[in-house]
Design an enzyme around this catalytic site. Structure first.
Site, PDB file in Angstrom:
ATOM      1  N   GLU A  39      34.733  35.014  34.334  1.00 27.89           N
ATOM      2  CA  GLU A  39      35.137  36.212  33.626  1.00 27.89           C
ATOM      3  C   GLU A  39      35.126  37.438  34.419  1.00 27.89           C
ATOM      4  OE1 GLU A  39      32.609  38.672  29.970  1.00 27.89           O
ATOM      5  OE2 GLU A  39      31.844  36.844  30.484  1.00 27.89           O
ATOM      6  N   ARG A 265      22.906  24.780  36.722  1.00 30.51           N
ATOM      7  CA  ARG A 265      23.210  25.880  37.620  1.00 30.51           C
ATOM      8  C   ARG A 265      22.660  26.024  38.480  1.00 30.51           C
ATOM      9  NH1 ARG A 265      23.940  31.166  35.856  1.00 30.51           N
ATOM     10  NH2 ARG A 265      24.752  30.464  34.029  1.00 30.51           N
ATOM     11  N   LYS A 275      24.361  38.814  36.884  1.00 30.78           N
ATOM     12  CA  LYS A 275      25.261  39.795  37.136  1.00 30.78           C
ATOM     13  C   LYS A 275      24.894  41.060  36.738  1.00 30.78           C
ATOM     14  CE  LYS A 275      29.408  37.297  36.062  1.00 30.78           C
ATOM     15  NZ  LYS A 275      30.425  37.166  35.173  1.00 30.78           N
TER      16      LYS A 275
END
Ligand code: ATP
Ligand code: MG
Length: 562
Positions: A39, A265, A275
């Site tokens: 993204e 992850r 983020k």
């Protein structure tokens, strides 16, 4: 092949490789297509590198291809900066998407047409409940949800309302499009998920063409299908979304139905990767921007001096599994040490200089020594290291009253100046405050090159830089950004309270051997006995070089604990 580089060694088997191998063997797929779908709302970090290496690595190793797809279904103001950085980072890591760069926003019309199809099939409806009312009916993990009163709207009414949503006739939040699946499903993702909402904002690529935007779960599977992805690899938190991924593609009778595969992850100790937190660190000026060399971002890690090879090796080392865990920061640091130990030429630099005058060495005379650029790799050649009567040594390498086990310079003691001569400390000069400002030594002229003519043993060898020939530089010693393994974790009220106050130390007036004047931004060095260093890509200039410490020579964190 998706990369212009030669394939990399060390391809450890993992469960995803096994799936791909089986699918190619069984003929399910002739070749594979993967994708990396960032993204564009932030900079990539080391966690993304794991996903990039996995997706592009599979394509490379199995002769398939990997798409770079910007997952830009969320209308946001300005994403170009992030987009450019993402592209650059993927390339820097050594991967190439070739022709295959896509934007999810280019599929907006297809998403819309598919939504109409689902409405026509009675599988989607416009819900006019408010967000709060919808939440109240959603149920919990233990309780089923309840159906919305609008769930029974007819196809024609739904088509009409949805078209009018698109036309901008409704206010934000007043209507959504939902899938009609099962409000009693034990999987909350299947309880009539919202797939479209009204947002009257511009999109940086599609402008004001749309005022309804699709949700991730709906857009992602369709994007994968449009692009002919064979293996859609995502992180574990999407495991519960897989039934929805499959449901949408099944109901649309999509000719291409990729297999979603989840992997764990990357979580790395002594840093944060969300983020939001990274953005806060930047905005609150707790670091010097996204590319601060202490950040886990790829721009930061790169500025710190990490090589793409070391990051790929790290990703290979940690492997791909199915259970979430923390990887210790030392594994990443070891990866760069291992790589730089092989590729970085050696040089001498003195970070905290102490003046050393060699009595008896002729004033104004200069000598030259050959230094091997690499102790184990003669192919890396040699360099000339100039020598003169005054040199700088590291303050740490002298003790007026030597501690037990200190074998370096002290009054009356001999040490070897690397490549040059054996010297003996005869006296010291102090300033008014009692600080040592100069060490005076005699030297053994017969020891040129470093060995004693009579074969006597010299325990210590220290590095030095000739005062007359030295380059002045600034050196930034970086350490871990956080001093606890899981910042903001248990017993820590906020991750910020765990910031390591010693994560940067700036030293000025450092002395470098003159060969370092030839450094370029791609150069990496091992400063002998100190660590691995590179020029700072932002602040360094030829008149005023600035070096960053990429890593110490050994893992000092774990040594401290011993
Ligand atoms: P968010 O979804 O909160 O915006 P994200 O970290 O998922 O953040 P994306 O840009 O969506 O960011 O990530 C792109 C790809 O990178 C996704 O496929 C995601 O699974 C993968 N990825 C992100 N973080 C990690 C991580 N820590 N380890 C491995 N893969 C990751
Ligand atoms: Mg994401």
């Amino acid at each position: 092949m998706t990369t212009t580089e030669t394939p990399l060694p060390g391809k450890a088997a993992n469960f995803i490789r096994n799936i791909v191998t089986d699918d190619l063997k069984s003929g399910k797929h002739k070749s594979i297509v993967t994708r990396f779908p960032p993204e564009p709302n932030g900079y990539l970090h080391i966690g993304h590198a794991k996903s990039i290496c996995l997706n592009f690595g599979l394509a490379r190793d199995f002769g398939g291809r990997c798409h770079l797809r910007f997952d830009d279904t969320n209308p946001t103001k300005e994403d170009i900066e992030y987009e450019d950085s993402i592209k650059e980072n993927v390339k820097w890591l050594g991967f190439d998407w070739g022709e295959h760069m896509y934007y999810a926003s280019s599929y907006f019309e297809q998403f819309y047409q598919h939504a109409l199809k689902l409405i026509e099939k009675g599988l989607a409806y416009v819900d006019s409940l408010s967000a709060d009312e919808m939440r109240a009916l959603r149920g919990t993990l233990n309780e089923p949800g309840k159906e919305s009163p609008y769930r029974s709207r007819g196809v024609d009414e739904n088509l009409d309302l949805f078209r009018r949503m698109r036309a901008g006739e409704f206010e934000e939040g007043s209507q959504v499009l939902r899938l009609k699946i099962d409000m009693a499903s034990p999987n909350i993702n299947m309880r009539d998920p919202v797939i479209y909402r009204i947002r009257k904002v511009e999109h940086h690529r599609t402008g004001d063409a749309w005022c309804i935007y699709p949700m991730y779960d709906y857009a992602h599977c369709i994007s994968d299908s449009i692009e002919g992805i064979t293996h859609s690899i995502c992180t574990l938190e999407f495991e519960d979304h897989r039934p929805l991924y499959d449901w949408v593609l099944d109901m649309l009778e999509a000719p291409c139905h990729p297999q979603q595969i989840e992997f764990a992850r990357l979580n790395l100790s002594y840093t944060v990767m969300s983020k939001r937190k990274l953005l806060e660190l930047v905005q609150e000026k707790l670091v010097d921007g996204w590319d601060d060399p202490r950040m886990p971002t790829l721009v930061g890690i790169r500025r710190r001096g990490f090589t793409p090879e070391s990051i790929r090796a790290f990703c290979e080392t940690i492997g791909v599994g199915k259970s979430d865990s923390f990887i210790d920061m030392s594994i990443l640091e070891d990866a760069v040490r291992e790589d730089l130990n092989i590729r970085a030429p050696r040089a001498m630099a003195v970070l905290r200089p102490l003046k050393l005058v060699i009595e008896g060495y002729p004033e104004g005379e200069a000598d030259e020594f050959e230094g091997a650029n690499h102790p184990n790799d003669p192919a890396m050649g040699t360099r000339t290291v100039p020598f003169s009567k005054t040199v700088y040594i590291e303050r740490d390498d002298f003790q007026e009253e030597p501690a037990k086990g200190f074998f370096r310079l002290a009054p009356g003691r001999e040490v070897r100046l690397r490549y040059a001569y054996i010297i003996r400390c005869e006296s010291v000069l102090k300033d008014a405050s009692g600080e040592i400002v100069e060490v005076r030594c005699s030297y053994d002229p017969g020891s040129r090159g470093g060995s004693a003519p009579d074969g006597r043993k010299i325990k210590g060898t220290i590095h030095w830089v000739s005062a007359e020939h030295a380059i002045d530089a600034e050196v930034r010693l970086y350490d871990r950004l956080f001093s606890t393994p899981n910042p903001g974790g248990k017993n820590e009220p906020d991750y910020r309270t765990s910031l390591n106050p010693k994560s940067i130390e700036v030293l000025t007036g450092c002395k470098m051997e003159p060969s370092l004047a030839a450094s370029t931004l791609d150069s990496r060095y091992q400063f002998e006995r100190l660590g691995y260093f590179c020029l700072d890509s932002k602040d360094s200039c030829p008149q005023a070089p600035v070096f960053n410490r990429t890593a110490t020579l050994r893992d000092s964190w774990n040594e401290q604990k011993r």
